[in-house]
Design an enzyme around this catalytic site. Sequence first.
Site, PDB file in Angstrom:
ATOM      1  N   LEU A 130       0.824  -1.263  -0.151  1.00  0.00           N
ATOM      2  CA  LEU A 130      -0.017  -0.350   0.016  1.00  0.00           C
ATOM      3  C   LEU A 130       0.914   1.206  -0.063  1.00  0.00           C
ATOM      4  O   LEU A 130       0.875   2.073  -0.152  1.00  0.00           O
ATOM      5  CB  LEU A 130      -1.205  -0.449   1.457  1.00  0.00           C
ATOM      6  CG  LEU A 130      -2.407  -0.937   1.200  1.00  0.00           C
ATOM      7  CD1 LEU A 130      -2.614  -1.472   2.613  1.00  0.00           C
ATOM      8  CD2 LEU A 130      -3.382  -0.888  -0.397  1.00  0.00           C
ATOM      9  N   ALA A 141      -3.029  -2.795   7.067  1.00  0.00           N
ATOM     10  CA  ALA A 141      -2.972  -1.362   7.566  1.00  0.00           C
ATOM     11  C   ALA A 141      -1.960  -2.166   8.348  1.00  0.00           C
ATOM     12  O   ALA A 141      -1.524  -2.828   8.807  1.00  0.00           O
ATOM     13  CB  ALA A 141      -4.602  -1.418   8.259  1.00  0.00           C
ATOM     14  N   SER A 163      -2.872  -2.239  12.563  1.00  0.00           N
ATOM     15  CA  SER A 163      -4.045  -1.926  13.098  1.00  0.00           C
ATOM     16  C   SER A 163      -3.883  -1.902  14.254  1.00  0.00           C
ATOM     17  O   SER A 163      -4.734  -1.669  15.217  1.00  0.00           O
ATOM     18  CB  SER A 163      -4.819  -3.434  12.883  1.00  0.00           C
ATOM     19  OG  SER A 163      -3.991  -4.209  13.145  1.00  0.00           O
ATOM     20  N   SER A 184     -12.889   2.440  10.722  1.00  0.00           N
ATOM     21  CA  SER A 184     -12.716   1.941  12.248  1.00  0.00           C
ATOM     22  C   SER A 184     -14.134   2.392  13.238  1.00  0.00           C
ATOM     23  O   SER A 184     -13.490   3.668  12.989  1.00  0.00           O
ATOM     24  CB  SER A 184     -11.388   2.351  12.839  1.00  0.00           C
ATOM     25  OG  SER A 184     -11.531   1.264  14.310  1.00  0.00           O
ATOM     26  N   GLU A 234     -12.966   2.932  15.841  1.00  0.00           N
ATOM     27  CA  GLU A 234     -11.920   4.289  16.512  1.00  0.00           C
ATOM     28  C   GLU A 234     -12.173   5.789  15.629  1.00  0.00           C
ATOM     29  O   GLU A 234     -11.864   7.073  16.775  1.00  0.00           O
ATOM     30  CB  GLU A 234     -10.466   4.623  16.324  1.00  0.00           C
ATOM     31  CG  GLU A 234      -9.690   2.626  16.705  1.00  0.00           C
ATOM     32  CD  GLU A 234      -9.326   3.291  18.561  1.00  0.00           C
ATOM     33  OE1 GLU A 234      -8.578   4.421  18.395  1.00  0.00           O
ATOM     34  OE2 GLU A 234      -9.763   3.304  19.722  1.00  0.00           O
ATOM     35  N   TYR A 258      -4.116   6.849  14.093  1.00  0.00           N
ATOM     36  CA  TYR A 258      -4.549   5.775  13.290  1.00  0.00           C
ATOM     37  C   TYR A 258      -6.301   5.824  13.256  1.00  0.00           C
ATOM     38  O   TYR A 258      -6.502   5.926  12.192  1.00  0.00           O
ATOM     39  CB  TYR A 258      -4.452   4.536  14.275  1.00  0.00           C
ATOM     40  CG  TYR A 258      -5.376   3.353  14.397  1.00  0.00           C
ATOM     41  CD1 TYR A 258      -4.703   2.330  13.189  1.00  0.00           C
ATOM     42  CD2 TYR A 258      -7.068   3.278  14.190  1.00  0.00           C
ATOM     43  CE1 TYR A 258      -5.684   1.262  12.837  1.00  0.00           C
ATOM     44  CE2 TYR A 258      -7.938   2.272  13.990  1.00  0.00           C
ATOM     45  CZ  TYR A 258      -7.267   1.574  13.325  1.00  0.00           C
ATOM     46  OH  TYR A 258      -7.706   0.129  12.542  1.00  0.00           O
ATOM     47  N   ARG A 295      -6.080 -13.687  16.053  1.00  0.00           N
ATOM     48  CA  ARG A 295      -6.413 -12.619  16.854  1.00  0.00           C
ATOM     49  C   ARG A 295      -4.538 -12.110  17.026  1.00  0.00           C
ATOM     50  O   ARG A 295      -4.156 -12.179  17.841  1.00  0.00           O
ATOM     51  CB  ARG A 295      -7.010 -12.014  17.992  1.00  0.00           C
ATOM     52  CG  ARG A 295      -7.547 -10.283  18.754  1.00  0.00           C
ATOM     53  CD  ARG A 295      -6.929  -9.222  17.112  1.00  0.00           C
ATOM     54  NE  ARG A 295      -8.064  -8.032  17.355  1.00  0.00           N
ATOM     55  CZ  ARG A 295      -8.226  -7.182  16.937  1.00  0.00           C
ATOM     56  NH1 ARG A 295      -7.242  -6.697  15.946  1.00  0.00           N
ATOM     57  NH2 ARG A 295      -8.745  -5.871  17.792  1.00  0.00           N
TER      58      ARG A 295
END
Length: 342
Positions: free
Chosen positions: A58, A81, A83, A133, A135, A157, A192
Amino acid sequence: MARRALITGITGQDGSYLAEHLLNEGYQVWGLIRGQANPRKLRVSRLASELSFVDGDLMDQSSLVSAVETVQPEEVYNLGAISFVPMSWQQPELVTEINGMGVLRMLEAIRMVSGLHHSRNGGTQIRFYQASSSEMFGKAFETPQRESTPFHPRSPYGVAKAYGHFITKNYRESFGMYAVSGMLFNHESPRRGAEFVTRKISLAVARIKQGYQDKLHLGNLDAVRDWGFAGDYVRAMHLMLQQPECGDYVIGTGQMHSVRDAVRIAFTHVGLNWEDHVVVDPALVRPAEVEVLCADPAVAKNQLGWEPTVDFPQLMQMMVDCDLLQVTREREYADLMPASGW
Ligand code: NAP
Ligand code: G4F
Protein backbone atom coordinates in the site's frame (compact mmCIF):
# COMPACT_ATOMS: atom_id res chain seq x y z
CA MET A 1 -16.88 -17.90 -14.50
CA ALA A 2 -16.02 -17.47 -10.82
CA ARG A 3 -16.01 -13.88 -9.53
CA ARG A 4 -12.55 -12.61 -8.59
CA ALA A 5 -11.79 -10.80 -5.34
CA LEU A 6 -8.54 -9.08 -4.39
CA ILE A 7 -7.84 -8.77 -0.65
CA THR A 8 -5.15 -6.52 0.83
CA GLY A 9 -4.20 -7.58 4.36
CA ILE A 10 -4.89 -11.25 3.55
CA THR A 11 -2.25 -12.42 6.05
CA GLY A 12 -4.08 -10.66 8.91
CA GLN A 13 -6.93 -11.86 11.11
CA ASP A 14 -9.76 -10.52 8.94
CA GLY A 15 -8.02 -11.31 5.64
CA SER A 16 -7.79 -15.00 6.53
CA TYR A 17 -11.47 -15.27 7.54
CA LEU A 18 -12.62 -13.24 4.53
CA ALA A 19 -10.59 -15.39 2.14
CA GLU A 20 -12.20 -18.54 3.53
CA HIS A 21 -15.68 -16.98 3.35
CA LEU A 22 -15.26 -15.84 -0.27
CA LEU A 23 -13.84 -19.22 -1.34
CA ASN A 24 -16.94 -20.84 0.20
CA GLU A 25 -19.06 -18.40 -1.83
CA GLY A 26 -17.37 -19.64 -5.03
CA TYR A 27 -14.97 -16.74 -5.61
CA GLN A 28 -11.48 -16.94 -7.02
CA VAL A 29 -9.53 -15.20 -4.23
CA TRP A 30 -6.27 -13.27 -4.65
CA GLY A 31 -4.25 -11.85 -1.79
CA LEU A 32 -1.87 -8.91 -2.02
CA ILE A 33 1.40 -9.91 -0.34
CA ARG A 34 4.03 -7.40 0.71
CA GLY A 35 7.70 -7.84 1.45
CA GLN A 36 10.29 -10.45 0.60
CA ALA A 37 9.37 -13.98 1.72
CA ASN A 38 6.60 -12.73 4.04
CA PRO A 39 6.35 -15.61 6.58
CA ARG A 40 2.63 -14.94 7.18
CA LYS A 41 1.91 -15.93 3.55
CA LEU A 42 2.69 -19.55 4.46
CA ARG A 43 0.25 -19.47 7.38
CA VAL A 44 -2.63 -18.17 5.29
CA SER A 45 -1.80 -20.61 2.43
CA ARG A 46 -2.19 -23.48 4.91
CA LEU A 47 -5.59 -22.17 5.98
CA ALA A 48 -6.84 -22.00 2.39
CA SER A 49 -4.75 -23.82 -0.19
CA GLU A 50 -6.82 -22.56 -3.16
CA LEU A 51 -5.63 -18.94 -2.75
CA SER A 52 -3.65 -17.03 -5.39
CA PHE A 53 -1.18 -14.28 -4.54
CA VAL A 54 0.08 -11.09 -6.15
CA ASP A 55 2.93 -8.89 -4.89
CA GLY A 56 2.27 -5.32 -3.78
CA ASP A 57 2.40 -2.79 -0.99
CA LEU A 58 0.00 0.00 0.00
CA MET A 59 3.08 2.27 0.12
CA ASP A 60 3.76 1.70 -3.59
CA GLN A 61 1.29 3.09 -6.16
CA SER A 62 2.62 1.25 -9.21
CA SER A 63 2.51 -2.12 -7.44
CA LEU A 64 -1.21 -1.58 -6.75
CA VAL A 65 -1.96 -0.66 -10.37
CA SER A 66 -0.08 -3.76 -11.48
CA ALA A 67 -1.95 -5.96 -8.94
CA VAL A 68 -5.38 -4.70 -10.09
CA GLU A 69 -4.35 -5.18 -13.74
CA THR A 70 -3.14 -8.73 -13.08
CA VAL A 71 -6.13 -9.88 -11.05
CA GLN A 72 -8.90 -7.99 -12.92
CA PRO A 73 -11.09 -8.28 -9.81
CA GLU A 74 -14.82 -7.61 -9.54
CA GLU A 75 -14.34 -6.79 -5.84
CA VAL A 76 -11.43 -5.27 -3.89
CA TYR A 77 -11.33 -5.50 -0.08
CA ASN A 78 -8.79 -3.08 1.38
CA LEU A 79 -7.96 -4.58 4.79
CA GLY A 80 -4.22 -3.83 4.77
CA ALA A 81 -3.13 -1.49 7.58
CA ILE A 82 -1.02 -1.11 10.67
CA SER A 83 -3.89 -2.02 12.97
CA PHE A 84 -2.37 -1.70 16.46
CA VAL A 85 -3.43 1.72 17.77
CA PRO A 86 -0.45 2.39 20.14
CA MET A 87 1.99 1.97 17.25
CA SER A 88 0.42 5.04 15.68
CA TRP A 89 1.93 7.26 18.39
CA GLN A 90 5.36 5.64 17.87
CA GLN A 91 5.35 5.80 14.04
CA PRO A 92 2.62 8.30 13.14
CA GLU A 93 3.95 9.10 9.68
CA LEU A 94 4.20 5.45 8.62
CA VAL A 95 0.70 4.69 9.95
CA THR A 96 -0.70 7.71 8.11
CA GLU A 97 1.04 6.63 4.89
CA ILE A 98 -0.32 3.07 4.98
CA ASN A 99 -3.72 3.52 6.67
CA GLY A 100 -4.59 6.88 5.07
CA MET A 101 -2.65 7.43 1.84
CA GLY A 102 -2.74 3.68 1.14
CA VAL A 103 -6.52 3.95 0.68
CA LEU A 104 -6.07 6.76 -1.84
CA ARG A 105 -3.45 4.71 -3.72
CA MET A 106 -5.78 1.72 -4.00
CA LEU A 107 -8.70 3.91 -5.15
CA GLU A 108 -6.39 5.50 -7.74
CA ALA A 109 -5.25 2.07 -8.93
CA ILE A 110 -8.90 1.05 -9.45
CA ARG A 111 -9.69 4.37 -11.16
CA MET A 112 -6.71 4.06 -13.53
CA VAL A 113 -7.30 0.41 -14.44
CA SER A 114 -11.04 1.07 -14.93
CA GLY A 115 -10.34 4.13 -17.08
CA LEU A 116 -12.45 6.43 -14.89
CA HIS A 117 -11.56 10.03 -15.69
CA HIS A 118 -14.75 12.06 -15.64
CA SER A 119 -16.86 13.09 -12.72
CA ARG A 120 -19.66 10.62 -11.92
CA ASN A 121 -19.38 8.55 -15.10
CA GLY A 122 -20.06 5.47 -12.98
CA GLY A 123 -18.44 3.08 -15.46
CA THR A 124 -16.36 0.91 -13.16
CA GLN A 125 -17.21 -2.72 -12.60
CA ILE A 126 -14.84 -2.95 -9.63
CA ARG A 127 -16.50 -2.69 -6.22
CA PHE A 128 -14.33 -1.39 -3.36
CA TYR A 129 -14.55 -2.09 0.38
CA GLN A 130 -12.59 0.08 2.85
CA ALA A 131 -11.87 -1.31 6.33
CA SER A 132 -12.83 1.71 8.40
CA SER A 133 -12.92 1.65 12.18
CA SER A 134 -14.97 2.63 15.21
CA GLU A 135 -11.73 4.35 16.37
CA MET A 136 -12.90 7.24 14.13
CA PHE A 137 -15.70 7.95 16.66
CA GLY A 138 -13.05 8.20 19.40
CA LYS A 139 -14.27 10.59 22.09
CA ALA A 140 -17.78 9.80 20.99
CA PHE A 141 -20.46 12.45 20.65
CA GLU A 142 -23.21 9.91 21.45
CA THR A 143 -23.58 6.28 22.57
CA PRO A 144 -24.32 4.02 20.80
CA GLN A 145 -22.55 5.22 17.65
CA ARG A 146 -24.30 5.00 14.30
CA GLU A 147 -23.59 5.95 10.68
CA SER A 148 -24.42 9.64 11.31
CA THR A 149 -22.36 10.06 14.52
CA PRO A 150 -19.62 12.69 13.98
CA PHE A 151 -15.97 11.64 14.30
CA HIS A 152 -13.55 12.68 17.04
CA PRO A 153 -10.53 10.39 16.59
CA ARG A 154 -8.09 10.15 19.51
CA SER A 155 -5.00 8.62 17.87
CA PRO A 156 -3.00 9.08 14.67
CA TYR A 157 -4.48 5.68 13.71
CA GLY A 158 -8.03 7.05 14.07
CA VAL A 159 -7.17 10.22 12.15
CA ALA A 160 -5.68 8.19 9.26
CA LYS A 161 -8.76 5.92 9.19
CA ALA A 162 -11.00 9.02 9.05
CA TYR A 163 -9.05 10.16 5.97
CA GLY A 164 -9.54 6.69 4.43
CA HIS A 165 -13.28 6.89 5.15
CA PHE A 166 -13.72 10.32 3.59
CA ILE A 167 -11.57 9.65 0.52
CA THR A 168 -13.64 6.51 -0.12
CA LYS A 169 -16.83 8.58 0.07
CA ASN A 170 -15.23 11.25 -2.11
CA TYR A 171 -14.33 8.78 -4.90
CA ARG A 172 -17.91 7.54 -4.79
CA GLU A 173 -19.19 11.10 -5.18
CA SER A 174 -16.50 12.27 -7.64
CA PHE A 175 -16.27 9.28 -9.98
CA GLY A 176 -19.43 7.30 -9.30
CA MET A 177 -17.30 4.44 -7.98
CA TYR A 178 -18.98 1.65 -6.04
CA ALA A 179 -16.98 2.36 -2.88
CA VAL A 180 -18.11 1.33 0.61
CA SER A 181 -16.77 2.22 4.05
CA GLY A 182 -17.43 -0.41 6.73
CA MET A 183 -17.15 1.16 10.19
CA LEU A 184 -16.37 -1.96 12.17
CA PHE A 185 -16.18 -2.16 15.94
CA ASN A 186 -13.59 -4.39 17.65
CA HIS A 187 -13.69 -7.97 16.45
CA GLU A 188 -11.55 -10.80 17.75
CA SER A 189 -10.84 -14.51 17.32
CA PRO A 190 -8.19 -17.12 18.08
CA ARG A 191 -6.32 -15.59 15.07
CA ARG A 192 -6.13 -12.14 16.70
CA GLY A 193 -2.63 -10.68 17.11
CA ALA A 194 -1.17 -11.23 20.59
CA GLU A 195 -0.72 -7.46 21.09
CA PHE A 196 -4.49 -6.79 21.28
CA VAL A 197 -6.08 -6.92 24.70
CA THR A 198 -8.45 -9.90 24.28
CA ARG A 199 -5.73 -12.17 22.87
CA LYS A 200 -3.18 -10.89 25.38
CA ILE A 201 -5.65 -11.97 28.08
CA SER A 202 -6.54 -15.37 26.55
CA LEU A 203 -2.88 -16.31 25.99
CA ALA A 204 -1.91 -15.22 29.51
CA VAL A 205 -4.80 -17.16 31.06
CA ALA A 206 -3.72 -20.31 29.18
CA ARG A 207 -0.09 -19.89 30.30
CA ILE A 208 -1.03 -19.09 33.91
CA LYS A 209 -3.38 -22.10 34.05
CA GLN A 210 -0.57 -24.39 32.86
CA GLY A 211 1.98 -22.88 35.23
CA TYR A 212 4.23 -21.06 32.70
CA GLN A 213 3.36 -17.52 33.80
CA ASP A 214 2.05 -15.90 36.97
CA LYS A 215 1.19 -12.22 36.28
CA LEU A 216 -0.64 -10.39 33.48
CA HIS A 217 0.22 -6.68 33.07
CA LEU A 218 -2.57 -4.54 31.62
CA GLY A 219 -3.37 -0.84 31.17
CA ASN A 220 -6.81 0.72 31.52
CA LEU A 221 -9.24 -1.90 32.89
CA ASP A 222 -12.17 0.54 32.67
CA ALA A 223 -12.06 0.95 28.87
CA VAL A 224 -15.32 -0.26 27.32
CA ARG A 225 -15.63 -1.83 23.87
CA ASP A 226 -18.22 -3.54 21.70
CA TRP A 227 -16.40 -6.81 20.93
CA GLY A 228 -17.62 -9.34 18.35
CA PHE A 229 -16.30 -12.40 16.49
CA ALA A 230 -14.22 -11.71 13.35
CA GLY A 231 -15.83 -14.61 11.45
CA ASP A 232 -19.19 -12.81 11.73
CA TYR A 233 -17.75 -9.46 10.62
CA VAL A 234 -16.27 -10.67 7.32
CA ARG A 235 -19.77 -11.81 6.30
CA ALA A 236 -20.85 -8.19 6.74
CA MET A 237 -17.99 -6.96 4.50
CA HIS A 238 -19.12 -9.26 1.70
CA LEU A 239 -22.81 -8.34 2.14
CA MET A 240 -21.93 -4.63 1.87
CA LEU A 241 -20.57 -5.16 -1.65
CA GLN A 242 -23.68 -7.09 -2.81
CA GLN A 243 -26.17 -4.20 -2.34
CA PRO A 244 -27.78 -2.45 -5.34
CA GLU A 245 -26.68 0.97 -3.99
CA CYS A 246 -23.45 1.49 -2.07
CA GLY A 247 -23.32 3.17 1.34
CA ASP A 248 -21.50 3.16 4.66
CA TYR A 249 -22.35 0.80 7.52
CA VAL A 250 -21.69 0.48 11.26
CA ILE A 251 -21.00 -3.14 12.28
CA GLY A 252 -21.02 -4.25 15.92
CA THR A 253 -23.02 -6.25 18.45
CA GLY A 254 -24.59 -3.34 20.37
CA GLN A 255 -23.26 -4.86 23.64
CA MET A 256 -20.73 -3.10 25.90
CA HIS A 257 -18.10 -4.77 28.07
CA SER A 258 -15.08 -3.45 29.94
CA VAL A 259 -11.54 -4.84 29.84
CA ARG A 260 -12.20 -5.89 33.46
CA ASP A 261 -15.20 -7.96 32.23
CA ALA A 262 -12.96 -9.64 29.64
CA VAL A 263 -10.42 -10.53 32.30
CA ARG A 264 -13.08 -11.84 34.69
CA ILE A 265 -14.74 -14.05 32.04
CA ALA A 266 -11.41 -15.50 30.85
CA PHE A 267 -9.98 -16.33 34.29
CA THR A 268 -13.30 -17.68 35.59
CA HIS A 269 -13.51 -20.00 32.55
CA VAL A 270 -10.44 -21.91 33.81
CA GLY A 271 -11.37 -21.70 37.50
CA LEU A 272 -8.93 -18.92 38.48
CA ASN A 273 -9.44 -15.62 40.33
CA TRP A 274 -8.27 -12.74 38.09
CA GLU A 275 -7.39 -10.52 41.05
CA ASP A 276 -4.59 -12.93 42.02
CA HIS A 277 -2.84 -12.42 38.66
CA VAL A 278 -3.66 -9.06 37.02
CA VAL A 279 -1.31 -6.11 37.61
CA VAL A 280 -2.24 -2.62 36.37
CA ASP A 281 0.76 -1.04 34.66
CA PRO A 282 0.47 2.75 34.08
CA ALA A 283 3.01 2.44 31.23
CA LEU A 284 0.31 0.62 29.22
CA VAL A 285 -2.22 3.47 29.54
CA ARG A 286 -2.53 5.39 26.24
CA PRO A 287 -1.72 9.11 25.73
CA ALA A 288 -5.35 9.71 24.68
CA GLU A 289 -7.76 6.87 25.46
CA VAL A 290 -11.01 5.97 23.75
CA GLU A 291 -13.08 5.26 26.85
CA VAL A 292 -16.34 3.85 25.47
CA LEU A 293 -17.35 2.44 22.09
CA CYS A 294 -20.67 0.75 21.34
CA ALA A 295 -22.37 0.22 17.98
CA ASP A 296 -25.94 0.72 16.89
CA PRO A 297 -26.02 -1.93 14.13
CA ALA A 298 -29.69 -1.29 13.18
CA VAL A 299 -28.96 -0.24 9.58
CA ALA A 300 -26.80 -3.33 8.96
CA LYS A 301 -29.51 -5.52 10.44
CA ASN A 302 -32.32 -3.97 8.39
CA GLN A 303 -30.53 -3.37 5.07
CA LEU A 304 -27.95 -6.17 4.97
CA GLY A 305 -29.83 -8.73 7.07
CA TRP A 306 -26.61 -9.08 9.11
CA GLU A 307 -26.53 -10.28 12.69
CA PRO A 308 -23.70 -11.52 14.93
CA THR A 309 -23.80 -15.16 16.04
CA VAL A 310 -21.23 -15.19 18.89
CA ASP A 311 -21.68 -13.20 22.11
CA PHE A 312 -18.83 -11.81 24.20
CA PRO A 313 -18.58 -14.54 26.88
CA GLN A 314 -18.62 -17.20 24.12
CA LEU A 315 -15.89 -15.29 22.25
CA MET A 316 -13.57 -15.02 25.26
CA GLN A 317 -14.13 -18.67 26.16
CA MET A 318 -13.43 -19.78 22.55
CA MET A 319 -10.16 -17.81 22.60
CA VAL A 320 -9.06 -19.23 25.96
CA ASP A 321 -9.87 -22.81 24.83
CA CYS A 322 -7.81 -22.37 21.63
CA ASP A 323 -4.90 -20.87 23.57
CA LEU A 324 -4.93 -23.72 26.09
CA LEU A 325 -4.36 -26.08 23.14
CA GLN A 326 -1.76 -23.81 21.54
CA VAL A 327 0.27 -23.41 24.75
CA THR A 328 0.24 -27.21 25.26
CA ARG A 329 1.48 -27.74 21.67
CA GLU A 330 4.21 -25.09 22.03
CA ARG A 331 5.49 -26.65 25.24
CA GLU A 332 5.53 -30.14 23.71
CA TYR A 333 7.52 -28.77 20.76
CA ALA A 334 9.92 -26.91 23.09
CA ASP A 335 10.49 -30.14 25.06
CA LEU A 336 11.53 -31.89 21.83
CA MET A 337 14.18 -29.26 20.99
CA PRO A 338 17.77 -29.67 22.19
CA ALA A 339 18.40 -27.41 25.21
CA SER A 340 21.30 -25.55 23.57
CA GLY A 341 23.63 -25.50 20.62
CA TRP A 342 20.92 -25.20 17.89
P1 NAP B 1 -4.19 -7.35 11.19
O1 NAP B 1 -4.42 -8.74 11.65
O2 NAP B 1 -3.21 -6.51 11.93
O3 NAP B 1 -3.75 -7.41 9.65
C1 NAP B 1 -3.24 -6.29 8.98
C2 NAP B 1 -2.85 -6.68 7.57
O4 NAP B 1 -2.36 -5.51 6.90
C3 NAP B 1 -1.76 -7.74 7.48
O5 NAP B 1 -2.13 -8.69 6.52
C4 NAP B 1 -0.54 -6.95 7.00
O6 NAP B 1 0.29 -7.74 6.17
C5 NAP B 1 -1.24 -5.89 6.13
N1 NAP B 1 -0.38 -4.73 5.87
C6 NAP B 1 0.32 -3.98 6.76
N2 NAP B 1 1.02 -3.02 6.12
C7 NAP B 1 0.77 -3.17 4.79
C8 NAP B 1 1.22 -2.51 3.62
N3 NAP B 1 2.10 -1.49 3.67
N4 NAP B 1 0.78 -2.91 2.42
C9 NAP B 1 -0.09 -3.96 2.34
N5 NAP B 1 -0.55 -4.65 3.41
C10 NAP B 1 -0.11 -4.26 4.63
O7 NAP B 1 -5.57 -6.53 11.17
P2 NAP B 1 -7.09 -7.06 11.18
O8 NAP B 1 -7.56 -7.15 12.59
O9 NAP B 1 -7.21 -8.23 10.28
O10 NAP B 1 -7.85 -5.80 10.56
C11 NAP B 1 -8.07 -5.68 9.16
C12 NAP B 1 -8.39 -4.24 8.82
O11 NAP B 1 -9.56 -3.83 9.52
C13 NAP B 1 -7.32 -3.22 9.21
O12 NAP B 1 -7.33 -2.22 8.22
C14 NAP B 1 -7.80 -2.67 10.53
O13 NAP B 1 -7.27 -1.36 10.74
C15 NAP B 1 -9.29 -2.66 10.30
N6 NAP B 1 -10.13 -2.80 11.49
C16 NAP B 1 -9.94 -3.84 12.33
C17 NAP B 1 -10.77 -3.99 13.43
C18 NAP B 1 -10.60 -5.15 14.40
O14 NAP B 1 -11.17 -5.07 15.49
N7 NAP B 1 -9.90 -6.21 14.02
C19 NAP B 1 -11.81 -3.06 13.66
C20 NAP B 1 -11.97 -2.02 12.75
C21 NAP B 1 -11.14 -1.91 11.66
P3 NAP B 1 1.80 -8.22 6.54
O15 NAP B 1 1.70 -9.70 6.70
O16 NAP B 1 2.56 -7.82 5.33
O17 NAP B 1 2.21 -7.50 7.78
O1 G4F C 1 -7.35 -4.50 21.98
P1 G4F C 1 -6.96 -3.08 21.80
O2 G4F C 1 -5.51 -2.82 21.57
O3 G4F C 1 -7.88 -2.54 20.62
P2 G4F C 1 -8.26 -1.04 20.16
O4 G4F C 1 -7.24 -0.05 20.55
O5 G4F C 1 -9.67 -0.78 20.60
O6 G4F C 1 -8.20 -1.15 18.58
C1 G4F C 1 -8.74 -2.27 17.87
O7 G4F C 1 -10.07 -2.00 17.53
C2 G4F C 1 -10.25 -0.90 16.63
C3 G4F C 1 -11.75 -0.76 16.37
O8 G4F C 1 -12.31 0.05 17.38
C4 G4F C 1 -9.50 -1.19 15.34
F1 G4F C 1 -9.68 -0.17 14.47
C5 G4F C 1 -8.02 -1.36 15.66
O9 G4F C 1 -7.32 -1.69 14.46
C6 G4F C 1 -7.88 -2.50 16.65
O10 G4F C 1 -8.28 -3.69 16.02
O11 G4F C 1 -7.40 -2.23 23.07
C7 G4F C 1 -8.74 -2.23 23.55
C8 G4F C 1 -8.80 -1.47 24.87
C9 G4F C 1 -8.14 -0.09 24.83
O12 G4F C 1 -8.98 0.84 25.45
C10 G4F C 1 -6.87 -0.24 25.64
O13 G4F C 1 -6.43 0.92 26.32
O14 G4F C 1 -8.08 -2.21 25.85
C11 G4F C 1 -7.31 -1.30 26.63
N1 G4F C 1 -6.19 -2.03 27.23
C12 G4F C 1 -5.96 -2.15 28.56
N2 G4F C 1 -4.82 -2.82 28.78
C13 G4F C 1 -5.20 -2.65 26.57
C14 G4F C 1 -4.33 -3.16 27.53
N3 G4F C 1 -4.97 -2.83 25.25
C15 G4F C 1 -3.86 -3.53 24.88
N4 G4F C 1 -3.64 -3.74 23.56
N5 G4F C 1 -2.96 -4.02 25.80
C16 G4F C 1 -3.16 -3.86 27.15
O15 G4F C 1 -2.34 -4.30 27.96
